[in-house]
Design a protein around this motif. Structure first.
Motif, PDB file in Angstrom:
ATOM      1  N   VAL A 130       8.319   6.254  -8.958  1.00  0.00           N
ATOM      2  CA  VAL A 130       7.698   5.140  -9.424  1.00  0.00           C
ATOM      3  C   VAL A 130       6.482   5.648  -9.990  1.00  0.00           C
ATOM      4  CG1 VAL A 130       6.860   2.901  -9.051  1.00  0.00           C
ATOM      5  CG2 VAL A 130       8.659   3.695  -7.818  1.00  0.00           C
ATOM      6  N   ALA A 131       5.705   6.528  -9.235  1.00  0.00           N
ATOM      7  CA  ALA A 131       4.449   6.990  -9.848  1.00  0.00           C
ATOM      8  C   ALA A 131       4.421   7.602 -11.317  1.00  0.00           C
ATOM      9  CB  ALA A 131       3.541   7.737  -8.710  1.00  0.00           C
ATOM     10  N   ARG A 132       5.684   8.199 -11.498  1.00  0.00           N
ATOM     11  CA  ARG A 132       5.648   8.826 -13.031  1.00  0.00           C
ATOM     12  C   ARG A 132       5.861   7.907 -13.917  1.00  0.00           C
ATOM     13  NH1 ARG A 132      10.856  11.287 -11.152  1.00  0.00           N
ATOM     14  NH2 ARG A 132      11.468  10.348 -12.839  1.00  0.00           N
ATOM     15  N   HIS A 133       5.782   6.518 -13.952  1.00  0.00           N
ATOM     16  CA  HIS A 133       5.872   5.615 -14.899  1.00  0.00           C
ATOM     17  C   HIS A 133       4.600   4.724 -14.781  1.00  0.00           C
ATOM     18  CE1 HIS A 133      10.336   6.463 -15.141  1.00  0.00           C
ATOM     19  NE2 HIS A 133      10.199   6.373 -13.715  1.00  0.00           N
ATOM     20  N   VAL A 134       4.363   4.481 -16.215  1.00  0.00           N
ATOM     21  CA  VAL A 134       2.900   4.014 -16.493  1.00  0.00           C
ATOM     22  C   VAL A 134       3.111   2.301 -16.694  1.00  0.00           C
ATOM     23  CG1 VAL A 134       0.888   3.909 -17.935  1.00  0.00           C
ATOM     24  CG2 VAL A 134       2.222   6.035 -17.807  1.00  0.00           C
ATOM     25  N   HIS A 135       2.369   1.548 -15.718  1.00  0.00           N
ATOM     26  CA  HIS A 135       2.474   0.225 -15.834  1.00  0.00           C
ATOM     27  C   HIS A 135       1.196  -0.538 -16.865  1.00  0.00           C
ATOM     28  CE1 HIS A 135       4.591   0.955 -12.164  1.00  0.00           C
ATOM     29  NE2 HIS A 135       4.782  -0.348 -11.988  1.00  0.00           N
ATOM     30  N   ALA A 136       1.629  -1.247 -17.543  1.00  0.00           N
ATOM     31  CA  ALA A 136       0.751  -1.849 -18.839  1.00  0.00           C
ATOM     32  C   ALA A 136      -0.456  -2.347 -18.066  1.00  0.00           C
ATOM     33  CB  ALA A 136       1.464  -2.944 -19.578  1.00  0.00           C
ATOM     34  N   HIS A 137      -1.664  -2.265 -18.896  1.00  0.00           N
ATOM     35  CA  HIS A 137      -3.074  -2.785 -18.336  1.00  0.00           C
ATOM     36  C   HIS A 137      -3.299  -3.743 -19.421  1.00  0.00           C
ATOM     37  CE1 HIS A 137      -7.074  -2.377 -16.731  1.00  0.00           C
ATOM     38  NE2 HIS A 137      -7.409  -2.464 -18.144  1.00  0.00           N
ATOM     39  N   PRO A 138      -4.026  -4.838 -19.238  1.00  0.00           N
ATOM     40  CA  PRO A 138      -4.016  -5.420 -17.999  1.00  0.00           C
ATOM     41  C   PRO A 138      -2.705  -6.394 -17.617  1.00  0.00           C
ATOM     42  CG  PRO A 138      -5.509  -6.580 -19.058  1.00  0.00           C
ATOM     43  CD  PRO A 138      -4.843  -5.366 -20.067  1.00  0.00           C
ATOM     44  N   THR A 139      -2.016  -6.078 -16.329  1.00  0.00           N
ATOM     45  CA  THR A 139      -1.023  -6.998 -15.845  1.00  0.00           C
ATOM     46  C   THR A 139      -1.158  -7.113 -14.211  1.00  0.00           C
ATOM     47  OG1 THR A 139       0.526  -5.052 -15.441  1.00  0.00           O
ATOM     48  CG2 THR A 139       0.318  -6.321 -17.718  1.00  0.00           C
ATOM     49  N   LEU A 140      -0.505  -8.039 -14.016  1.00  0.00           N
ATOM     50  CA  LEU A 140      -0.541  -8.264 -12.519  1.00  0.00           C
ATOM     51  C   LEU A 140       0.484  -7.245 -12.067  1.00  0.00           C
ATOM     52  CD1 LEU A 140      -0.102 -12.248 -11.985  1.00  0.00           C
ATOM     53  CD2 LEU A 140      -1.908 -10.855 -11.557  1.00  0.00           C
ATOM     54  N   SER A 141       1.506  -6.656 -12.836  1.00  0.00           N
ATOM     55  CA  SER A 141       2.363  -5.661 -12.213  1.00  0.00           C
ATOM     56  C   SER A 141       1.511  -4.379 -11.895  1.00  0.00           C
ATOM     57  CB  SER A 141       3.699  -5.468 -13.233  1.00  0.00           C
ATOM     58  OG  SER A 141       3.258  -5.160 -14.528  1.00  0.00           O
ATOM     59  N   GLU A 142       0.342  -4.228 -12.817  1.00  0.00           N
ATOM     60  CA  GLU A 142      -0.125  -3.024 -12.686  1.00  0.00           C
ATOM     61  C   GLU A 142      -0.699  -2.710 -11.084  1.00  0.00           C
ATOM     62  OE1 GLU A 142      -4.433  -1.106 -14.632  1.00  0.00           O
ATOM     63  OE2 GLU A 142      -3.814  -3.281 -14.815  1.00  0.00           O
ATOM     64  N   ALA A 143      -0.817  -3.800 -10.297  1.00  0.00           N
ATOM     65  CA  ALA A 143      -1.102  -3.720  -8.996  1.00  0.00           C
ATOM     66  C   ALA A 143       0.073  -3.163  -8.147  1.00  0.00           C
ATOM     67  CB  ALA A 143      -1.365  -5.110  -8.145  1.00  0.00           C
ATOM     68  N   VAL A 144       1.304  -3.370  -8.689  1.00  0.00           N
ATOM     69  CA  VAL A 144       2.590  -2.644  -7.904  1.00  0.00           C
ATOM     70  C   VAL A 144       2.367  -1.066  -8.279  1.00  0.00           C
ATOM     71  CG1 VAL A 144       5.001  -2.559  -7.966  1.00  0.00           C
ATOM     72  CG2 VAL A 144       3.705  -4.961  -8.240  1.00  0.00           C
ATOM     73  N   GLY A 145       2.192  -0.949  -9.497  1.00  0.00           N
ATOM     74  CA  GLY A 145       2.018   0.632  -9.777  1.00  0.00           C
ATOM     75  C   GLY A 145       0.811   1.275  -9.104  1.00  0.00           C
ATOM     76  N   GLU A 146      -0.066   0.574  -8.973  1.00  0.00           N
ATOM     77  CA  GLU A 146      -1.268   1.198  -8.270  1.00  0.00           C
ATOM     78  C   GLU A 146      -0.873   1.322  -6.635  1.00  0.00           C
ATOM     79  OE1 GLU A 146      -4.501   1.967  -8.706  1.00  0.00           O
ATOM     80  OE2 GLU A 146      -4.966   1.417 -10.699  1.00  0.00           O
ATOM     81  N   ALA A 147      -0.004   0.445  -6.142  1.00  0.00           N
ATOM     82  CA  ALA A 147       0.173   0.602  -4.833  1.00  0.00           C
ATOM     83  C   ALA A 147       1.289   1.899  -4.618  1.00  0.00           C
ATOM     84  CB  ALA A 147       0.944  -0.602  -4.374  1.00  0.00           C
ATOM     85  N   PHE A 148       1.965   2.138  -5.673  1.00  0.00           N
ATOM     86  CA  PHE A 148       2.844   3.323  -5.395  1.00  0.00           C
ATOM     87  C   PHE A 148       2.233   4.523  -5.698  1.00  0.00           C
ATOM     88  CE2 PHE A 148       6.192  -0.105  -5.824  1.00  0.00           C
ATOM     89  CZ  PHE A 148       7.095   0.608  -4.701  1.00  0.00           C
ATOM     90  N   LEU A 149       1.155   4.596  -6.684  1.00  0.00           N
ATOM     91  CA  LEU A 149       0.472   5.695  -6.732  1.00  0.00           C
ATOM     92  C   LEU A 149      -0.416   6.320  -5.612  1.00  0.00           C
ATOM     93  CD1 LEU A 149      -1.327   5.038 -10.393  1.00  0.00           C
ATOM     94  CD2 LEU A 149       0.129   7.129  -9.656  1.00  0.00           C
ATOM     95  N   THR A 150      -0.811   5.247  -4.856  1.00  0.00           N
ATOM     96  CA  THR A 150      -1.592   5.436  -3.614  1.00  0.00           C
ATOM     97  C   THR A 150      -0.481   6.200  -2.712  1.00  0.00           C
ATOM     98  OG1 THR A 150      -3.124   3.871  -3.928  1.00  0.00           O
ATOM     99  CG2 THR A 150      -2.821   4.739  -1.628  1.00  0.00           C
ATOM    100  N   LEU A 151       0.733   5.639  -2.692  1.00  0.00           N
ATOM    101  CA  LEU A 151       1.743   6.046  -1.634  1.00  0.00           C
ATOM    102  C   LEU A 151       2.005   7.618  -2.082  1.00  0.00           C
ATOM    103  CD1 LEU A 151       3.585   2.855  -0.673  1.00  0.00           C
ATOM    104  CD2 LEU A 151       2.286   4.371   0.906  1.00  0.00           C
TER     105      LEU A 151
END
Length: 485
Positions: free
Chosen positions: A456-477
């Motif tokens: 998931v972390a390979r894919h970039v989430h749009a900023h600013p969006t709520l779904s960005e929080a999903v992307g950030e959670a997977f980046l950390t993991l």
């Protein structure tokens, strides 16, 4: 899967078709449409209107009303948070109902049109099995199925013993939207998804709401953190949430209902409300279905269990079950019924069809705040023997979450991290907050495809969006934390 349309035998004896579907709800009509698209002749028997509970009394009308409630909440937020001088003077109940009914009517006509275009023969009347391949429809006679019969008769609200619903003071989830007017106070019995949604709607419309749940937390089938954040959000809105509580008695009066509730501490509390809304679950509809005539029986809970879950076929070959008649792990959700209908239709057409993966079916509660989940909860993952890594990301940790200002959280449950700190396969994703019902699709694919956080972390989430929080959670993991360390 390669589809090979089947040449249906249209020159057969009168009353004989390839497939008979009993029940025209989401599971039934999806089976009928898919079977017809594969060249099978299909008869669909429905005693009421095609579309079932979801279209006429549940999913669609309730979400229309919840959208109206969201607009009311938005006006309050505009005034209180953004300096917009606006207020709700009143709610025109008749106009609200008219918009809701128009949406339902257009959907209903759409389903009827799809069935007619597909060539599905729809007959109105109560149907019962008379054998392993025969069904009698009231007012239409007996029909025979060459390939099989599909049972899709749905469910009804579970009644409250000793307290009959009257559609006015005591209502069920089926008739709550059709009760007269908006009450000033509501006692909602049942803290599952349905009860929570109705509690949320009535609170948005200005009612004093008491929500009583016998379990020790709301939406008890969801992750414990989902329950906690949801409860916090509902209480913040002024809903009186009482978990671990039981209704002891209720008396219907001319102007409302007077109830006694035993709290989690064993105390007896009196609760008065204009309306009591009973949302303590649903039970399968099998009355008059004639199961015995086909050699079938329902279990002690009323479900008709399949002998083969990969085909949703009962112990009687050629008789299949979809929708609310199925016991767990089926979810009793409309979108799960669609998938079950596709599976059964393709099976009856002789195609290899993948079984329904219920773990990868999303679950949504359309309250304010909303919840959306897919996969295993943290407790379920641990109980199944998984070593677990969990990451929780507040929605307010991203800019769009701050804009919305309504809290919320993203929780990811994954297999334990490796020596480099990277988590393994994603087991579950759980969301609470605004618009998360529209955010869960990504996580559905993540869980369904056995992805790892690094995928998931390979894919970039749009900023600013709520779904960005999903992307950030997977980046950390994935060991690549940016704003979350």
């Amino acid at each position: 899967m390669t589809e090979t349309p089947i040449s249906a035998a249209h020159d057969s004896a009168p009353g004989t078709v390839d497939v008979i579907v009993v029940g025209g709800g989401t599971g039934g009509y999806s089976t009928a449409l898919r079977a017809a698209s594969l060249g099978l002749t299909v008869l669909l028997a429905e005693r009421d209107k095609v579309g079932g509970t979801c279209l006429h009394r549940g999913c669609i009308p309730s979400k229309a009303m919840l959208h109206a409630a969201e607009l009311v909440d938005g006006i309050a937020e505009a005034r209180e948070r953004w300096g917009v001088r606006a207020s709700v003077d009143s709610v025109d109940w008749a106009a609200l109902v008219a918009s809701r009914d128009d949406i339902v009517s257009r959907n209903h006509k759409g389903v009827e049109g799809h069935l007619a275009h597909a060539g599905v023969h729809v007959v109105r009347g109560s149907a019962r099995l008379t054998g392993t391949r025969t069904v009698r429809v009231e007012g239409h006679g007996e029909f025979t199925a060459r390939r099989g019969i599909v049972l899709a008769t749905g469910s009804r609200p579970r009644p409250l013993p000793g307290l009959a619903a009257d559609g006015r003071r005591v209502v069920t989830s089926d008739d709550a939207l059709f009760a007269p007017g908006l009450p000033k106070s509501v006692l909602v019995l049942g803290g599952g998804a349905i009860g929570v949604e109705y509690a949320s709607f009535h609170r948005s419309m200005g009612a004093d709401v008491t929500l009583v749940e016998a379990a020790d937390r709301l939406v008890p089938l969801e992750d414990a953190d989902v329950s906690r954040h949801l409860t916090r959000g509902l209480k913040k809105r002024g809903i009186d949430v009482r978990t671990g509580a039981l209704l002891q008695e209720a008396t219907v009066l001319e102007d409302g209902v007077r109830a006694t509730v035993r709290t989690a501490r064993g105390e007896l509390r009196a609760v008065g409300a204009e309306r009591l809304l009973v949302a303590v679950g649903r039970v399968p509809v099998t009355e008059g279905l004639g199961l015995a005539a086909a050699g079938l029986t329902a279990d002690e809970r009323g479900f008709v269990a399949p002998a083969d879950w990969d085909r949703l076929e009962t112990a009687v070959p050629g008789i299949h079950v979809v929708g609310d008649l199925l016991p767990p792990p089926s979810l009793g959700l409309a979108h799960a019924s669609f998938a079950e209908g596709l599976l059964v239709a393709e099976t009856l057409a002789g195609l290899a069809s993948p079984p329904v993966d219920y773990t990868a079916v999303p679950r949504v509660t359309y309250s304010s705040p909303q919840t959306a989940s897919v996969g295993l909860s943290e407790a379920e993952a641990r109980n199944r023997g998984h070593g677990v890594t969990v990451n929780t990301m507040p929605l307010t940790a991203v800019a769009k979450g701050m804009v919305h200002g309504r809290g919320g959280v993203v929780k990811v449950v994954a297999e334990a991290a490796d020596g480099a700190g990277r988590a393994g396969r994603v087991l579950g994703v759980h969301l609470v907050g605004p618009h998360v019902s529209e955010m869960i699709a990504e996580s559905q694919l993540i869980v369904g495809w056995d992805a790892e956080p690094s995928d998931v972390a390979r894919h970039v989430h749009a900023h600013p969006t709520l779904s960005e929080a999903v992307g950030e959670a997977f980046l950390t993991l994935a060991g690549r934390g940016l704003h979350q360390q």
